[in-house]
Write a protein that holds these residues in place. Structure first.
Motif, PDB file in Angstrom:
ATOM      1  N   ILE A 102       0.859  -1.185   0.000  1.00  0.00           N
ATOM      2  CA  ILE A 102       0.000   0.000   0.000  1.00  0.00           C
ATOM      3  C   ILE A 102       0.894   1.233   0.000  1.00  0.00           C
ATOM      4  O   ILE A 102       1.703   1.421   0.917  1.00  0.00           O
ATOM      5  CB  ILE A 102      -0.894   0.020   1.257  1.00  0.00           C
ATOM      6  N   TYR A 103       0.770   2.031  -1.008  1.00  0.00           N
ATOM      7  CA  TYR A 103       1.598   3.238  -1.140  1.00  0.00           C
ATOM      8  C   TYR A 103       0.744   4.485  -0.981  1.00  0.00           C
ATOM      9  O   TYR A 103      -0.433   4.487  -1.333  1.00  0.00           O
ATOM     10  CB  TYR A 103       2.256   3.287  -2.526  1.00  0.00           C
ATOM     11  N   GLY A 104       1.350   5.538  -0.473  1.00  0.00           N
ATOM     12  CA  GLY A 104       0.713   6.847  -0.507  1.00  0.00           C
ATOM     13  C   GLY A 104       0.920   7.479  -1.880  1.00  0.00           C
ATOM     14  O   GLY A 104       1.283   6.805  -2.844  1.00  0.00           O
ATOM     15  N   GLU A 105       0.695   8.808  -1.962  1.00  0.00           N
ATOM     16  CA  GLU A 105       0.805   9.487  -3.266  1.00  0.00           C
ATOM     17  C   GLU A 105       1.619  10.772  -3.124  1.00  0.00           C
ATOM     18  O   GLU A 105       1.640  11.380  -2.054  1.00  0.00           O
ATOM     19  CB  GLU A 105      -0.592   9.893  -3.766  1.00  0.00           C
ATOM     20  N   ILE A 106       2.239  11.159  -4.212  1.00  0.00           N
ATOM     21  CA  ILE A 106       2.782  12.518  -4.321  1.00  0.00           C
ATOM     22  C   ILE A 106       1.888  13.239  -5.311  1.00  0.00           C
ATOM     23  O   ILE A 106       1.739  12.802  -6.454  1.00  0.00           O
ATOM     24  CB  ILE A 106       4.240  12.504  -4.820  1.00  0.00           C
ATOM     25  N   ALA A 107       1.266  14.321  -4.853  1.00  0.00           N
ATOM     26  CA  ALA A 107       0.280  15.002  -5.689  1.00  0.00           C
ATOM     27  C   ALA A 107       0.970  15.824  -6.784  1.00  0.00           C
ATOM     28  O   ALA A 107       2.079  16.328  -6.574  1.00  0.00           O
ATOM     29  CB  ALA A 107      -0.584  15.909  -4.816  1.00  0.00           C
ATOM     30  N   PRO A 108       0.319  15.955  -7.946  1.00  0.00           N
ATOM     31  CA  PRO A 108       0.908  16.745  -9.041  1.00  0.00           C
ATOM     32  C   PRO A 108       0.722  18.253  -8.815  1.00  0.00           C
ATOM     33  O   PRO A 108      -0.031  18.912  -9.527  1.00  0.00           O
ATOM     34  CB  PRO A 108       0.135  16.257 -10.272  1.00  0.00           C
ATOM     35  N   THR A 109       1.384  18.770  -7.798  1.00  0.00           N
ATOM     36  CA  THR A 109       1.234  20.188  -7.424  1.00  0.00           C
ATOM     37  C   THR A 109       2.050  21.088  -8.356  1.00  0.00           C
ATOM     38  O   THR A 109       2.927  20.622  -9.088  1.00  0.00           O
ATOM     39  CB  THR A 109       1.765  20.405  -5.996  1.00  0.00           C
ATOM     40  N   ALA A 110       1.783  22.403  -8.240  1.00  0.00           N
ATOM     41  CA  ALA A 110       2.612  23.383  -8.953  1.00  0.00           C
ATOM     42  C   ALA A 110       3.981  23.436  -8.281  1.00  0.00           C
ATOM     43  O   ALA A 110       4.117  23.049  -7.111  1.00  0.00           O
ATOM     44  CB  ALA A 110       1.936  24.744  -8.892  1.00  0.00           C
ATOM     45  N   PRO A 111       5.029  23.942  -8.975  1.00  0.00           N
ATOM     46  CA  PRO A 111       6.328  24.071  -8.321  1.00  0.00           C
ATOM     47  C   PRO A 111       6.206  24.934  -7.063  1.00  0.00           C
ATOM     48  O   PRO A 111       5.358  25.811  -6.990  1.00  0.00           O
ATOM     49  CB  PRO A 111       7.189  24.788  -9.374  1.00  0.00           C
ATOM     50  N   GLY A 112       7.046  24.666  -6.089  1.00  0.00           N
ATOM     51  CA  GLY A 112       7.012  25.478  -4.872  1.00  0.00           C
ATOM     52  C   GLY A 112       6.243  24.815  -3.745  1.00  0.00           C
ATOM     53  O   GLY A 112       6.245  25.313  -2.622  1.00  0.00           O
ATOM     54  N   ALA A 113       5.576  23.742  -4.037  1.00  0.00           N
ATOM     55  CA  ALA A 113       4.851  23.038  -2.967  1.00  0.00           C
ATOM     56  C   ALA A 113       4.927  21.535  -3.216  1.00  0.00           C
ATOM     57  O   ALA A 113       5.025  21.084  -4.367  1.00  0.00           O
ATOM     58  CB  ALA A 113       3.398  23.470  -2.930  1.00  0.00           C
ATOM     59  N   LEU A 114       4.920  20.823  -2.114  1.00  0.00           N
ATOM     60  CA  LEU A 114       4.914  19.362  -2.207  1.00  0.00           C
ATOM     61  C   LEU A 114       3.664  18.855  -1.486  1.00  0.00           C
ATOM     62  O   LEU A 114       3.448  19.171  -0.311  1.00  0.00           O
ATOM     63  CB  LEU A 114       6.177  18.800  -1.539  1.00  0.00           C
ATOM     64  N   LEU A 116       1.830  15.621  -0.163  1.00  0.00           N
ATOM     65  CA  LEU A 116       1.950  14.177   0.096  1.00  0.00           C
ATOM     66  C   LEU A 116       0.616  13.659   0.614  1.00  0.00           C
ATOM     67  O   LEU A 116      -0.001  14.276   1.479  1.00  0.00           O
ATOM     68  CB  LEU A 116       3.026  13.902   1.147  1.00  0.00           C
ATOM     69  N   VAL A 117       0.189  12.548   0.097  1.00  0.00           N
ATOM     70  CA  VAL A 117      -1.045  11.943   0.600  1.00  0.00           C
ATOM     71  C   VAL A 117      -0.671  10.638   1.292  1.00  0.00           C
ATOM     72  O   VAL A 117      -0.282   9.670   0.640  1.00  0.00           O
ATOM     73  CB  VAL A 117      -2.064  11.697  -0.539  1.00  0.00           C
ATOM     74  N   HIS A 118      -0.761  10.656   2.609  1.00  0.00           N
ATOM     75  CA  HIS A 118      -0.451   9.460   3.394  1.00  0.00           C
ATOM     76  C   HIS A 118      -1.706   8.612   3.537  1.00  0.00           C
ATOM     77  O   HIS A 118      -2.810   9.133   3.540  1.00  0.00           O
ATOM     78  CB  HIS A 118       0.002   9.848   4.803  1.00  0.00           C
ATOM     79  N   LYS A 119      -1.496   7.322   3.718  1.00  0.00           N
ATOM     80  CA  LYS A 119      -2.627   6.450   4.086  1.00  0.00           C
ATOM     81  C   LYS A 119      -2.364   5.972   5.498  1.00  0.00           C
ATOM     82  O   LYS A 119      -1.431   5.203   5.748  1.00  0.00           O
ATOM     83  CB  LYS A 119      -2.729   5.275   3.120  1.00  0.00           C
ATOM     84  N   ALA A 120      -3.152   6.470   6.423  1.00  0.00           N
ATOM     85  CA  ALA A 120      -2.903   6.210   7.839  1.00  0.00           C
ATOM     86  C   ALA A 120      -4.022   5.350   8.432  1.00  0.00           C
ATOM     87  O   ALA A 120      -5.192   5.534   8.067  1.00  0.00           O
ATOM     88  CB  ALA A 120      -2.855   7.543   8.583  1.00  0.00           C
ATOM     89  N   PRO A 121      -3.674   4.422   9.324  1.00  0.00           N
ATOM     90  CA  PRO A 121      -4.735   3.609   9.946  1.00  0.00           C
ATOM     91  C   PRO A 121      -5.738   4.495  10.675  1.00  0.00           C
ATOM     92  O   PRO A 121      -5.357   5.470  11.324  1.00  0.00           O
ATOM     93  CB  PRO A 121      -3.980   2.698  10.922  1.00  0.00           C
TER      94      PRO A 121
END
Ligand code: NAD
Length: 461
Positions: A102-114, A116-121
């Motif tokens: 099970i993996y989280g995601e890195i969102a396709p944001t504009a430059p300058g921001a990151l 992250l989408v975690h999957k947490a219990p």
């Protein structure tokens, strides 16, 4: 509380009748076990190893688990061996093997921001399960919940607690840290209600009746708005067209689809809809099957349909028949209690014809070895009858016409449609209902969604 065996009505043992205080202690312990990270904080590979060991231990103890469960709930041993410990071990293994994929995601944001989408219990899971397949249904909840990193407080049904208690004991032996899985036995209105009303339970997963499902939603609304996933009953149509590939097989599988485990199966095909041109012949063959069914001692490997779970359930089943008989419906076979001399609770496989769509026996779930048969003339009529209840759990469809099969799959209001078979779907596909059969799904990778929260981290770079 006394544990009565449906096999002969004898008292098997006594078990603790959990109180509200017992439930509160168990919930508090389950909460601590989540919050201190003793489970969710392990490396996924460590959680996986423990769950795989547990699955192996369930397999190693399969016969004892099955026999214990059968003495408690009455399912015939042939089915119990496969559907209970076998299925529970396979389920826990399936989710154990999946948990480190099970993996989280890195969102396709504009430059300058990151982003992250975690999957947490999600946290603490309350699981409330019924008596018909305690290990299988229990594992459908425990497997994905524990694999996701949640901790669980489990409430078995009053009349099917013993095998789940042992399953949990095996979990402890396999290395589940104490407190990660707590089982509280007792009455639904006490223990179940305490779990439903608790502010320390984050998600409630339930299999059982619609009446209880409604109470759980109310309890959630009145406490902490915990998420509630309901797997409720069904009144599943099994539709046989004259062009079924093999009518004899359709008869045999349809009979098994309603009479095995004496009809105490959530997806039981309890409403047969048969194209008029083959209706009479089909009913004759079904009657022969029903009458040939070996009903009796569930511990005898030759038995095809075991006991009704409780005297109360047997009385409920028979009340449906009395009502149908009083309304002039045709009881083609069965309709009676049998083997009463054993002290156990058994009912003859029962076929009822001449019913109206509005009859209670057509609209309400019997949860016993009772099937109604209705004739139809057109595809349109079959769909109207099939969709003509408040339920939407399963459906069956027998036809050689591929186009018709796809058309009808689209239009049948059901969570699962079986084509040219009935039941038997494996772990890879979800099981859940629509309408008053509930929401949410057990089985498959989709079951993880109930136990994993999406959590966003937004980082300015
Ligand atoms: P039930 O709703 O009476 O009991 C189910 C569980 O809920 C038991 O553990 C019971 O103790 C508990 N409970 C009862 N009252 C409660 C309350 N007030 N608060 C909290 N918990 C409470 O159902 P049952 O008679 O045990 O099971 C039969 C039903 O389950 C049938 O309707 C059947 O169709 C359904 N079922 C559905 C599925 C599915 O996957 N959809 C599978 C199996 C069974």
């Amino acid at each position: 509380m006394p544990v009565l065996s449906p096999i002969d009505g004898s008292c098997l043992t006594v078990m603790a009748r959990g109180t509200a205080q017992d439930s509160a202690r168990a919930i508090a312990g389950t909460r601590r076990a989540f919050d201190d990270g003793r489970w969710s904080g392990l490396a996924p590979s460590q959680r996986k190893a423990i769950l795989l060991t547990w699955a192996d231990m369930i397999d190693a103890h399969a016969l004892e688990l099955a026999v214990l469960g059968v003495r408690d709930n009455g399912t015939e041993i042939g089915m119990a061996l496969k559907a209970e410990p076998g299925s529970a071990a396979a389920t826990i293994r399936y989710y154990a093997e999946a948990l480190d994929k099970i993996y989280g995601e890195i969102a396709p944001t504009a430059p300058g921001a990151l982003g992250l989408v975690h999957k947490a219990p999600v946290g603490v899971v309350g699981a409330i399960v019924p008596w018909n397949f305690p290990l299988m249904i229990g594992a459908w909840k425990l497997g994905p919940a524990l694999a996701a990193g949640c901790t669980v407080v489990l409430k078995p049904a009053e009349t099917a607690s013993l095998s789940l208690l042992w399953l949990a004991e095996l979990g402890l032996q396999a290395g589940l840290p104490p407190g990660v899985l707590n089982v509280v036995c007792g009455e639904g209105a006490v223990v179940g209600a305490a779990i439903a009303e608790s502010r320390d339970v984050d998600v409630l997963v339930f299999t059982g009746s619609g009446a209880t499902g409604r109470r759980l939603l109310q309890a959630s609304a009145q406490s902490n708005l915990k998420r509630v996933y309901l797997e409720l009953g069904g009144k599943s149509p099994n539709i046989v067209f004259a062009d079924a590939p093999d009518l004899d097989e359709a008869v045999a599988v349809s009979a098994a689809g309603i009479f095995r485990n004496s009809g105490q199966v959530c997806i039981a095909g309890s409403r047969l809809l048969v194209e008029r041109s083959i209706h009479d012949a089909f009913v004759e063959k079904l009657k022969a099957r029903a009458e040939a069914m070996v009903v009796g001692d569930p511990l005898d490997p030759a038995t095809q349909a075991g006991a009704i779970n409780s005297e109360q359930q047997l009385a409920r089943n028979l009340a449906f028949i009395d009502e149908a008989r009083a309304a002039g419906r045709d009881i083609v076979c069965g309709g009676t209690r049998i083997l009463a001399e054993t002290g156990g609770y058994y009912m003859a496989p029962t076929i009822v014809t001449g019913v109206a769509q509005s009859d209670r026996i057509v609209q309400d779930e019997v949860f016993g070895p009772v099937v109604t048969v209705q004739a139809f003339d057109t595809e349109e009529e079959a769909i109207a009858l099939a969709n003509g209840t408040e339920f939407g759990l399963a459906a069956g469809l027998w036809t050689s016409n591929l186009s018709r099969a796809h058309r009808m799959i689209g239009r049948l209001r059901a969570g699962v449609v079986h084509v040219n078979t009935y039941g038997g779907a494996d772990m890879t596909v979800p099981l859940g209902g629509v309408g008053q059969s509930g929401n949410g799904h057990d089985k498959s990778l989709h079951a993880f969604d109930k136990f994993l929260d999406l959590k966003t981290a937004w980082i300015k770079l």
